[in-house]
Write an enzyme that holds these catalytic residues in place. Structure first.
Site, mmCIF file in Angstrom:
data_model
loop_
_atom_site.group_PDB
_atom_site.id
_atom_site.type_symbol
_atom_site.label_atom_id
_atom_site.label_comp_id
_atom_site.label_asym_id
_atom_site.label_seq_id
_atom_site.Cartn_x
_atom_site.Cartn_y
_atom_site.Cartn_z
ATOM 1 N N LYS A 278 0.835 -1.078 0.037
ATOM 2 C CA LYS A 278 0.034 -0.026 -0.013
ATOM 3 C C LYS A 278 0.904 1.263 0.105
ATOM 4 O O LYS A 278 1.572 1.492 0.886
ATOM 5 C CB LYS A 278 -0.746 0.129 1.307
ATOM 6 C CG LYS A 278 -1.903 -1.153 1.358
ATOM 7 C CD LYS A 278 -2.544 -1.406 2.394
ATOM 8 C CE LYS A 278 -3.502 -0.356 2.828
ATOM 9 N NZ LYS A 278 -4.273 -0.824 4.239
ATOM 10 N N THR A 336 -9.957 3.935 -1.562
ATOM 11 C CA THR A 336 -10.253 5.092 -0.282
ATOM 12 C C THR A 336 -11.114 6.222 -0.789
ATOM 13 O O THR A 336 -10.832 6.963 -1.860
ATOM 14 C CB THR A 336 -9.222 5.398 0.572
ATOM 15 O OG1 THR A 336 -8.372 4.337 1.039
ATOM 16 C CG2 THR A 336 -9.529 6.347 1.640
HETATM 17 N N1 LIG Z 1 -13.721 -6.740 9.932
HETATM 18 C C1 LIG Z 1 -14.295 -5.745 10.445
HETATM 19 N N2 LIG Z 1 -14.855 -5.585 11.686
HETATM 20 C C2 LIG Z 1 -15.764 -4.449 11.991
HETATM 21 N N3 LIG Z 1 -15.567 -3.409 11.351
HETATM 22 C C3 LIG Z 1 -14.760 -3.343 10.186
HETATM 23 C C4 LIG Z 1 -14.332 -4.289 9.661
HETATM 24 N N4 LIG Z 1 -13.793 -4.070 8.574
HETATM 25 C C5 LIG Z 1 -13.752 -2.778 8.603
HETATM 26 N N5 LIG Z 1 -14.547 -2.291 9.550
HETATM 27 C C6 LIG Z 1 -15.273 -0.856 9.706
HETATM 28 O O1 LIG Z 1 -15.253 -0.390 8.265
HETATM 29 C C7 LIG Z 1 -14.544 1.035 8.455
HETATM 30 C C8 LIG Z 1 -13.660 1.248 7.004
HETATM 31 O O2 LIG Z 1 -12.951 0.208 6.795
HETATM 32 P P1 LIG Z 1 -11.364 0.358 6.183
HETATM 33 O O3 LIG Z 1 -11.125 -0.845 5.846
HETATM 34 O O4 LIG Z 1 -11.279 1.385 5.235
HETATM 35 O O5 LIG Z 1 -10.762 0.684 7.759
HETATM 36 P P2 LIG Z 1 -10.157 1.750 8.211
HETATM 37 O O6 LIG Z 1 -9.613 1.600 9.420
HETATM 38 O O7 LIG Z 1 -10.959 2.915 8.232
HETATM 39 O O8 LIG Z 1 -8.969 2.635 7.433
HETATM 40 P P3 LIG Z 1 -7.899 1.704 6.578
HETATM 41 O O9 LIG Z 1 -8.198 1.414 5.170
HETATM 42 O O10 LIG Z 1 -6.716 2.698 6.397
HETATM 43 O O11 LIG Z 1 -7.569 0.519 7.253
HETATM 44 C C9 LIG Z 1 -13.489 0.779 9.605
HETATM 45 O O12 LIG Z 1 -13.010 1.797 10.175
HETATM 46 C C10 LIG Z 1 -14.318 -0.164 10.527
HETATM 47 O O13 LIG Z 1 -15.139 0.775 11.069
HETATM 48 C C1 LIG Z 2 -6.604 1.866 2.130
HETATM 49 C C2 LIG Z 2 -5.916 2.568 3.165
HETATM 50 O O1 LIG Z 2 -5.332 1.978 3.832
HETATM 51 C C3 LIG Z 2 -5.803 4.024 3.078
HETATM 52 O O2 LIG Z 2 -6.235 4.553 2.044
HETATM 53 O O3 LIG Z 2 -5.249 4.493 3.917
#
Ligand SMILES: Nc1ncnc2c1ncn2[C@@H]1O[C@H](COP(=O)(O)OP(=O)(O)OP(=O)(O)O)[C@@H](O)[C@H]1O
Ligand SMILES: CC(=O)C(=O)O
Length: 591
Positions: A278, A336
């Protein structure tokens, strides 16, 4: 040859000078402008569109990655997402636990086992602590932060009050300085660092909002000190190996070292899992080339990227990352906020629609949904929007007969040359391509050249089928190969016809080559164009015999010149022919 010329004329008049009526017809077929929710079957399989001799099925080429979370982690929703167009299910290891992810993996595998013509790959996002992912801790309830108020972050464990919360990273206090700007949730809120003690950082809220549990923290313009792969990461990686996931999305990669380390671990345990770094850290940008060279692709992780770097850099970096991956023939995912407003609203903003269209135009292999499918209210509608916007955008960028000149270095191998010319031929004839592959290499090469038609990639390996799910334009299909090439070609056409993916009267280009020959002798390759109905009276065959050296030279010349010039020089044998195929008597006769 007359056939080829005739088709070329028809083809360019469709894609090059499409009439208003044609355009409107295409718009209707794509579903844009009708404001209707299309049936999952039509969404996934694609629509009929005006083509050459018959109407080839127009399938979406850009793949869709869906993050699975509380809104979608049931059997019913996984099935519905798959039928609506999900190609890859992403599991974010920052959330949930192994038991909840195991449940989703089992459901996806159950779906794949019963699906005849569709496959969903699994991507495990090792986000938790692979890199310096700094998050605030748990809060009993969300805290409202008002501009001007004081708020403290501490490295003490288990603190979660209205004016202080824990952070998960012990070096946090060492990494920040008074005057730094802290961004919460990729910039949704910001706090200015005023002072620090041994274990706490005191801040003043600049842009307030609602602070929830486990939110991202970034320091504007700085990457946190990189920890090595932690115990938790190895635990997640092993979980991925045990479950034979298809992809790892690796967070906060700053240089190629971590990729080499992960790849050598995977090799040591015989795991064939694709590694997708990433790109989200300021430090990764100077090392972009070496990181992508070491990997199987890249994800433009715009959330953290826009927090670590000035936000106006994000579109430019997106373009550069896509271009770099494309020049190396690696998969690239744009992620994103693509349909962020659809977390709570049933329709997207126009800016979000444009964002998807831009990613498609720039050449992304896949676009990703995060909160929209993980915890949003309208996950299926979000996939529907991604599908229709991608399909419509793709229909506007068909290249006619020409194949864009890509990185010269890429076309220095016979297989690459072959994929290039197969693409050129199928574009000229206006056909889909049917390719047979055991390793995925020829299908990946074809995807790299972005042919206009669908690449139906037949493989006898389920792992290869799943891996191909992320590549632009590839429709991967599992099928046992027989020892007889002609019989296998025939079986493939029957499968495609039975699944409604090609129709009577349609042409397809058959292709078998690649690094691991299936039926060919070493150094021979075969492309043939088939009419999917026994109605061609005079089969035309063009046989070219060319020298090894000539392949290298032909990198520099146009296909037509190459055809004329190398006709008489013996060595490798490249066959381009028009061969009638009859489904009725189940036989394929090579011309
Ligand atoms: N397996 C899961 N269980 C519970 N909630 C989840 C799960 N996956 C995602 N989410 C929820 O969906 C939101 C968006 O998912 P995402 O994968 O974008 O995570 P993020 O923490 O916001 O960012 P990143 O993508 O940077 O990890 C999360 O912030 C969380 O609230
Ligand atoms: C997908 C993710 O981790 C980000 O956009 O930061």
């Amino acid at each position: 040859m007359a056939q080829v010329v005739a088709t070329k004329l028809l083809h360019s008049s469709f894609f090059g000078n499409a009439s208003i009526d044609n355009q409107i017809e295409k718009i209707k077929l794509c579903g844009i402008g009708e404001n209707n929710y299309q049936s999952p079957e039509v969404l996934r399989k694609g629509s009929s569109s005006v083509g050459m001799w018959s109407k080839p099925i127009v399938k979406r080429k850009t793949k869709i990655v869906c993050t699975i979370g509380p809104s979608t982690d049931t059997k019913e929703m996984i099935w519905k997402l798959a039928e609506a167009g999900m190609n890859v299910a992403r599991l974010n290891m920052s959330h949930g636990d192994h038991a909840s992810h195991q449940k989703v993996i089992d459901l996806v595998k159950e779906y794949n086992a019963q699906s005849k013509d569709n496959v969903i790959a699994i991507m495990l996002d090792t986000k938790a602590s692979f890199g310096p992912e700094v998050r605030s801790g748990d809060l009993p309830q969300p805290v409202t932060l008002a501009s001007g108020q004081e708020f403290t972050f501490t490295i003490k464990r288990g603190v979660g009050t209205s004016d202080c919360v824990s952070v998960n990273y012990d070096d946090f206090v060492n990494d920040v300085e008074a005057g730094d700007m802290l961004l919460v949730d990729g910039g949704m809120m910001s706090l200015l660092v005023k002072s620090k003690t041994e274990d706490s950082v005191k801040c003043e809220v600049v842009d307030g909002g609602e602070l929830k549990s486990r939110r991202h923290l970034n320091v504007r313009g700085k990457s946190a000190t990189l920890p090595s792969i932690t115990e938790k990461d190895w635990d997640d990686i092993k979980f991925g190996v045990d479950n034979q996931v298809d992809f790892y999305a690796v967070s906060f990669v700053k240089d190629a070292e971590v990729i080499h380390e992960l790849k050598s671990y995977l090799k040591s345990c015989g795991a064939d899992i694709q590694v997708i770094p990433k790109i989200e850290s300021a430090d990764s940008i100077p090392n972009l080339h070496s990181i992508i060279t070491a990997s199987d692709g890249a994800m433009v992780a715009r959330g953290d990227l826009g927090a670590e770097l000035p936000i106006e850099e994000v579109p430019l970096l997106q373009e550069e990352i896509i271009r770099t991956c494309r020049s190396m023939g690696k998969a690239v995912i744009v992620a994103t906020n693509m349909l962020e407003s659809m977390i709570v609203h049933p329709t997207p903003t126009r800016a979000e629609v444009s964002d998807i269209a831009i990613a498609v135009r720039e050449g992304a292999d896949a676009v990703m949904l995060s909160g929209e499918t993980a915890h949003g209210k309208f996950p299926l509608k979000a996939v529907n929007v991604m599908h229709t916007v991608s399909l419509r955008t793709e229909s506007s960028i068909m290249s006619g007969g020409t194949v864009s000149r890509l990185n010269q270095a890429f076309k220095n191998h016979v297989s690459e040359m072959f994929a290039y010319h197969a693409t050129s031929m199928s574009n000229t004839l206006g056909t889909s391509i049917v390719v047979f592959t055991r390793t995925s290499s020829m299908a990946v090469l074809l995807s790299h050249y972005r042919p206009n038609g669908t690449i139906f990639a037949f493989t006898d390996d389920k792992r290869v089928q799943q891996k191909l799910a992320v590549y632009q334009g590839v429709c991967p299909i599992y099928m046992q190969f027989s020892d007889d090439a002609e019989e296998t070609f025939e079986n493939a056409l029957v499968v495609l016809k039975n699944q409604g993916m090609i129709k009577e009267g349609e042409h397809v280009a058959l292709l078998q080559s690649g690094r691991q020959p299936i039926w060919r002798f070493q150094s021979t390759h075969n492309i043939q164009s088939s009419l999917h109905k026994d109605h061609m009276t005079a089969p035309v065959s063009l046989n070219f015999t060319i020298q090894a050296k000539a392949y290298v030279l032909s990198n520099l010349v146009e296909p037509s010149f190459y055809r004329k010039t190398f006709n008489a020089i013996p060595f490798y044998r490249l066959t381009m022919g028009i061969a009638p195929v009859s489904l009725k008597n189940q036989s394929i006769r090579a011309a």
